[in-house]
Structure formats: structure tokens, C-alpha cells
Motif scaffolding. Sequence first.
Motif, PDB file in Angstrom:
ATOM      1  N   LEU A  71      -3.580  -0.316  -3.537  1.00 42.46           N
ATOM      2  CA  LEU A  71      -3.097  -1.524  -3.420  1.00 42.46           C
ATOM      3  C   LEU A  71      -2.840  -1.941  -3.784  1.00 42.46           C
ATOM      4  O   LEU A  71      -4.348  -3.021  -4.877  1.00 42.46           O
ATOM      5  CB  LEU A  71      -3.949  -1.978  -1.574  1.00 42.46           C
ATOM      6  CG  LEU A  71      -3.742  -3.057  -0.796  1.00 42.46           C
ATOM      7  CD1 LEU A  71      -2.513  -3.143  -0.539  1.00 42.46           C
ATOM      8  CD2 LEU A  71      -5.281  -3.939  -0.206  1.00 42.46           C
ATOM      9  N   GLY A  99      -3.881  12.489  -1.376  1.00 46.84           N
ATOM     10  CA  GLY A  99      -4.752  11.475  -1.249  1.00 46.84           C
ATOM     11  C   GLY A  99      -5.278  10.347  -1.770  1.00 46.84           C
ATOM     12  O   GLY A  99      -6.833   9.663  -1.555  1.00 46.84           O
ATOM     13  N   ARG A 100      -4.386   9.957  -2.846  1.00 46.79           N
ATOM     14  CA  ARG A 100      -5.262   8.740  -3.579  1.00 46.79           C
ATOM     15  C   ARG A 100      -4.075   7.505  -2.637  1.00 46.79           C
ATOM     16  O   ARG A 100      -2.808   7.468  -2.117  1.00 46.79           O
ATOM     17  CB  ARG A 100      -4.544   8.514  -5.636  1.00 46.79           C
ATOM     18  CG  ARG A 100      -5.637   9.942  -4.946  1.00 46.79           C
ATOM     19  CD  ARG A 100      -6.067   9.991  -6.721  1.00 46.79           C
ATOM     20  NE  ARG A 100      -5.292   8.770  -7.968  1.00 46.79           N
ATOM     21  CZ  ARG A 100      -5.361   8.481  -8.952  1.00 46.79           C
ATOM     22  NH1 ARG A 100      -4.146   9.714  -9.371  1.00 46.79           N
ATOM     23  NH2 ARG A 100      -5.797   7.390  -9.293  1.00 46.79           N
ATOM     24  N   ARG A 101      -4.219   6.394  -2.486  1.00 40.89           N
ATOM     25  CA  ARG A 101      -3.511   4.956  -2.175  1.00 40.89           C
ATOM     26  C   ARG A 101      -3.976   4.003  -3.772  1.00 40.89           C
ATOM     27  O   ARG A 101      -4.519   3.919  -4.004  1.00 40.89           O
ATOM     28  CB  ARG A 101      -3.342   5.124  -0.836  1.00 40.89           C
ATOM     29  CG  ARG A 101      -5.236   5.072  -0.162  1.00 40.89           C
ATOM     30  CD  ARG A 101      -5.646   3.375  -0.942  1.00 40.89           C
ATOM     31  NE  ARG A 101      -5.140   2.543  -0.770  1.00 40.89           N
ATOM     32  CZ  ARG A 101      -5.794   1.820  -1.869  1.00 40.89           C
ATOM     33  NH1 ARG A 101      -6.582   1.679  -2.560  1.00 40.89           N
ATOM     34  NH2 ARG A 101      -5.243   0.619  -0.804  1.00 40.89           N
ATOM     35  N   SER A 147       1.158  -1.460  -0.157  1.00 43.32           N
ATOM     36  CA  SER A 147      -0.616   0.140  -0.166  1.00 43.32           C
ATOM     37  C   SER A 147       0.939   1.349   0.016  1.00 43.32           C
ATOM     38  O   SER A 147       1.340   1.271   0.695  1.00 43.32           O
ATOM     39  CB  SER A 147      -1.342  -0.179   1.325  1.00 43.32           C
ATOM     40  OG  SER A 147      -2.099   1.293   1.200  1.00 43.32           O
ATOM     41  N   GLU A 148       0.749   2.102  -0.743  1.00 45.36           N
ATOM     42  CA  GLU A 148       1.644   3.158  -1.017  1.00 45.36           C
ATOM     43  C   GLU A 148       0.580   4.270  -1.335  1.00 45.36           C
ATOM     44  O   GLU A 148      -0.264   4.121  -2.171  1.00 45.36           O
ATOM     45  CB  GLU A 148       2.975   2.747  -2.270  1.00 45.36           C
ATOM     46  CG  GLU A 148       2.219   2.664  -3.351  1.00 45.36           C
ATOM     47  CD  GLU A 148       3.373   2.453  -4.332  1.00 45.36           C
ATOM     48  OE1 GLU A 148       4.624   2.855  -3.822  1.00 45.36           O
ATOM     49  OE2 GLU A 148       3.377   2.022  -5.699  1.00 45.36           O
ATOM     50  N   LYS A 149       1.400   5.648  -1.335  1.00 43.88           N
ATOM     51  CA  LYS A 149       0.616   6.902  -1.757  1.00 43.88           C
ATOM     52  C   LYS A 149       1.024   6.951  -3.227  1.00 43.88           C
ATOM     53  O   LYS A 149       2.252   6.787  -3.558  1.00 43.88           O
ATOM     54  CB  LYS A 149       1.551   8.116  -1.124  1.00 43.88           C
ATOM     55  CG  LYS A 149       0.270   8.057   0.232  1.00 43.88           C
ATOM     56  CD  LYS A 149       0.867   9.291   0.775  1.00 43.88           C
ATOM     57  CE  LYS A 149       0.538   9.337   2.646  1.00 43.88           C
ATOM     58  NZ  LYS A 149       1.367  10.470   2.599  1.00 43.88           N
TER      59      LYS A 149
END
Lengths: 117, 116
Positions: free
Chosen positions: A105, A101-103, A95-97
Motif C-alpha cells: 500500500l 501473497g504480498r501486497r 494497493s497492488e500485488k
Amino acid sequence: AQKVTQAQTEISVVEKEDVTLDCVYETRDTTYYLFWYKQPPSGELVFLIRRNSFDEQNEISGRYSWNFQKSTSSFNFTITASQVVDSAVYFCALSEKVGTGRRALTFGSGTRLQVQP
Amino acid sequence: DAGVIQSPRHEVTEMGQEVTLRCKPISGHDYLFWYRQTMMRGLELLIYFNNNVPIDDSGMPEDRFSAKMPNASFSTLKIQPSEPRDSAVYFCASSPRDRVINQPQHFGDGTRLSIL
């Protein structure tokens, strides 16, 4: 290049053997999280562990242990004294940016573990 | 506590039909995710919502796919018209309020969709 690589497609062991599932990830983010999920034959996805990028301590939970090494971008999972009930597909995920405000997975392709009696 | 609830568990329908998959997230979870799992492509994130608002739908394969979340306790994923290549297991997952990046996602049991 894959974000999360699980090079072992399938592993077969005999009960009571130890087995290690490999996971190598790729990210430019400095704050990220790694997960392991188990998918038994019944199909559901079961959360096993979360590890953040700032915590390189290894973790042990019963017969399960995880080895996180940032230097090699790896987050390996070891099952000690495997049992038939451990037979499942195991997924590593990152899981990373990816923006404000978005990520994202991202899952690896999974490793199918067969534990023979 | 009840987990993420998906319905139906299995769906078999003919090509061209409309398919609606349903999901009830865990109460109190602010994030909801839809995934698709196939042998060829593995697990793919299709779309996710935060407080009922779609945040990222870049994984939605085509305009035939649409997802809605009319309230905090219900979401749908619709395929219209369906095609055989849409056959897959569709998972719904939810996460608590904290920054989703660091929270585990709780998955439903999935809907196994077969398009004939």
C-alpha cells in the motif's frame, strides 16, 4: 517514478467553492485498488473510499465524488460546496500485488486543503 | 465497536533510550500494519502481519527497529536505541480477513514520538 503522485501540495479555497484533488498512479498490476484517506488537524487517518481497478464507475457520496479513469491512471477527488470542516490533508493510496501473497500500500505525499470561511 | 487503539499518544524521550509503541487492532481483523509519517518522507509502511506472523518487514528502516505480534489483539513496535531522526508519528492500522489488497485499513490515532 512515484507510484502515487499528488501534484498539488496545498490548495486554498473559500467556503462553498468546489475543489478537485488530483491523484495519478502507476502500477503494472491488473488488479489493484485505490483509496482516499483524510487526515484532519487532529492527526488521525480516516478512510473515505476504495475503488477497484475493474470498476470505473464514478462515485458520489454527499458532497464528495470520485472520478476514476484508467486511461489516464487518475483517481481524482472532488468536494462540492466545500466547508471549513473539510480542511485537512488528503492522501491517495494504491494497493497492488508485489509478489506471491504480498501486497504493498503506497501513499501519495498528500494534498493539504485549506477552506477559508 | 472500538477502533484501533494505540498507546501512548505522545512520547518524548532522550536519544539512546528504548521506545515501545503499542497497538490493539480491531477485534477480528487478521492484518496489522505499522506506518511511520514524517514531513520529509510522508507515510511509509514499516511492517505488516497476517494472523500474527510478519509478512513483509522490508520497510523497517534499521535493525534498531523491531516489531512483534504475540497474539491477535496486541502488537508492539520497539526502537532500541532511539535516535532523533526516529521522531515521527507512528500509526498502527488493521484490516479484515479478506485479501488485504482490497480492504480499507482502519487506522489508530497514532503515536507522536519525539526523540531529543
